[in-house]
Design an enzyme around this catalytic site. Structure first.
Site, PDB file in Angstrom:
ATOM      1  N   CYS A  61      60.550  52.086 -34.611  1.00 22.71           N
ATOM      2  CA  CYS A  61      59.984  52.527 -35.890  1.00 22.71           C
ATOM      3  C   CYS A  61      59.135  53.784 -35.732  1.00 22.71           C
ATOM      4  CB  CYS A  61      59.159  51.398 -36.504  1.00 22.71           C
ATOM      5  SG  CYS A  61      60.178  50.011 -37.047  1.00 22.71           S
ATOM      6  N   CYS A  67      56.898  49.625 -33.815  1.00 24.52           N
ATOM      7  CA  CYS A  67      57.454  49.319 -32.496  1.00 24.52           C
ATOM      8  C   CYS A  67      57.859  50.584 -31.750  1.00 24.52           C
ATOM      9  CB  CYS A  67      58.637  48.369 -32.620  1.00 24.52           C
ATOM     10  SG  CYS A  67      60.030  49.009 -33.563  1.00 24.52           S
ATOM     11  N   GLU A  75      59.247  49.463 -41.816  1.00 25.46           N
ATOM     12  CA  GLU A  75      59.127  50.912 -41.918  1.00 25.46           C
ATOM     13  C   GLU A  75      60.441  51.558 -42.350  1.00 25.46           C
ATOM     14  OE1 GLU A  75      56.402  49.693 -38.423  1.00 25.46           O
ATOM     15  OE2 GLU A  75      58.192  48.951 -39.451  1.00 25.46           O
ATOM     16  N   HIS A 119      63.609  47.060 -39.931  1.00 25.96           N
ATOM     17  CA  HIS A 119      62.200  46.713 -39.969  1.00 25.96           C
ATOM     18  C   HIS A 119      61.557  47.244 -41.249  1.00 25.96           C
ATOM     19  CE1 HIS A 119      61.749  46.058 -35.330  1.00 25.96           C
ATOM     20  NE2 HIS A 119      62.716  45.351 -35.868  1.00 25.96           N
TER      21      HIS A 119
END
Length: 294
Positions: free
Chosen positions: A88, A79, A56, A54
């Site tokens: 994350c 998330c 991040e 992701h």
């Protein structure tokens, strides 16, 4: 309240998020920027493909130890669930982030959500920063969640007689670069971004449209499609328009030959009832108008 460095970082994160349009579905396109203790950008990233790291994670990997005590600026709430990648919010906590600036809360958050978990870990969290701007990228994904169907754009080429035809390949290439799927006039559905979407994406090649427009869109949504383009002429688009299934229209108006005085027709001829003009721009000898359903 977000300071100037954080606002600038959020706008950079929004721009980064756009790089994931058309390749992340059914996940959202997200961007993230990491600022160190002094407010200097030390990391950035975006979610590139479903099943991969992701935004991040990419940004934290670039920042390394410089993230400790710093700020994570992210377009969508980090998330809070384990999937193909770790949550994350866990990565941010382990990296020692002291503050997290979020544009939009994730409506798919599970349990109490990533923002709540970050606060519980002692991280200062601010939500709603430049949310309207972030929705320029996140908007289609958010709309698809609410409607249970892809965000639909009807793209067409204006004809001098007032009709509309489907876009030729050179123009379609520009439109399809940021969507998941293209619905063609011959009833076929194919991938929007060339090169595929990675593991878990619905198999689109050769998929016949069949059934009603609503049934087709529901099927595509179930398969992971969150944005689609109708490359249709006016006749074929009528059923989608009548059913209220077109979120925006994109019309290419050809410029007349040099010295002829400009366009041979006005944008108003091509904006359906209950749609509002949102953008006018010039590209490759065309004036492009974009109108959204009011």
């Amino acid at each position: 309240m977000a300071d100037p460095a954080e606002l600038a970082a959020m706008r950079r994160a929004i721009s980064l998020a756009a790089l994931g349009l058309g390749t992340t579905s059914p996940n959202p396109p997200v961007g993230c920027v990491i600022l160190d203790r002094r407010g200097v950008v030390v990391g950035e990233g975006f979610h590139e493909r479903k099943g991969e790291a992701h935004a991040e994670a990419h940004a934290l990997a670039m920042a390394g130890d410089r993230a400790r005590g710093g700020t994570a600026v992210v377009t969508l709430e980090p998330c809070n669930h384990f999937g193909r990648t770790p949550p994350c919010r866990k990565l941010l906590i382990e990296a020692g982030i002291a503050r997290c600036v979020i544009a939009v809360i994730d409506p798919t958050s599970r349990e109490e959500g990533g923002a709540a978990r970050l606060r519980a870990a002692g991280i200062d969290v601010e939500v709603g920063v430049l949310a309207d701007e972030a929705e320029l990228v996140l908007g289609p994904w958010l709309r698809a969640l609410r409607t249970g169907r892809p965000f639909v754009t009807w793209a067409s080429l204006a004809e001098v007689d007032g009709g509309r035809s489907s876009l030729p390949d050179p123009l379609l290439a520009e439109v399809r670069a940021s969507v998941d799927a293209v619905l063609a006039e011959d009833g076929q559905v194919f991938e929007g971004v060339r090169g595929g979407h990675g593991p878990g994406m619905v198999e689109l090649d050769g998929l016949a449209s069949g059934g009603s427009p609503a049934d087709l869109l529901a099927s595509l949504h179930q398969g992971g499609v969150r944005s689609a383009v109708l490359n249709y002429n006016e006749t074929n688009a009528t059923s989608f328009l009548a059913a209220g299934l077109v979120d925006q229209v994109l019309v290419y108006l050809p410029a007349r030959s040099a010295g002829s005085g400009g366009l041979g027709f006005g944008p108003e001829e091509f904006i359906p009832a209950r749609y509002e003009l949102r953008e006018v721009r010039k590209t490759n000898g065309f004036v492009v108008i974009r109108a959204e359903r009011a």
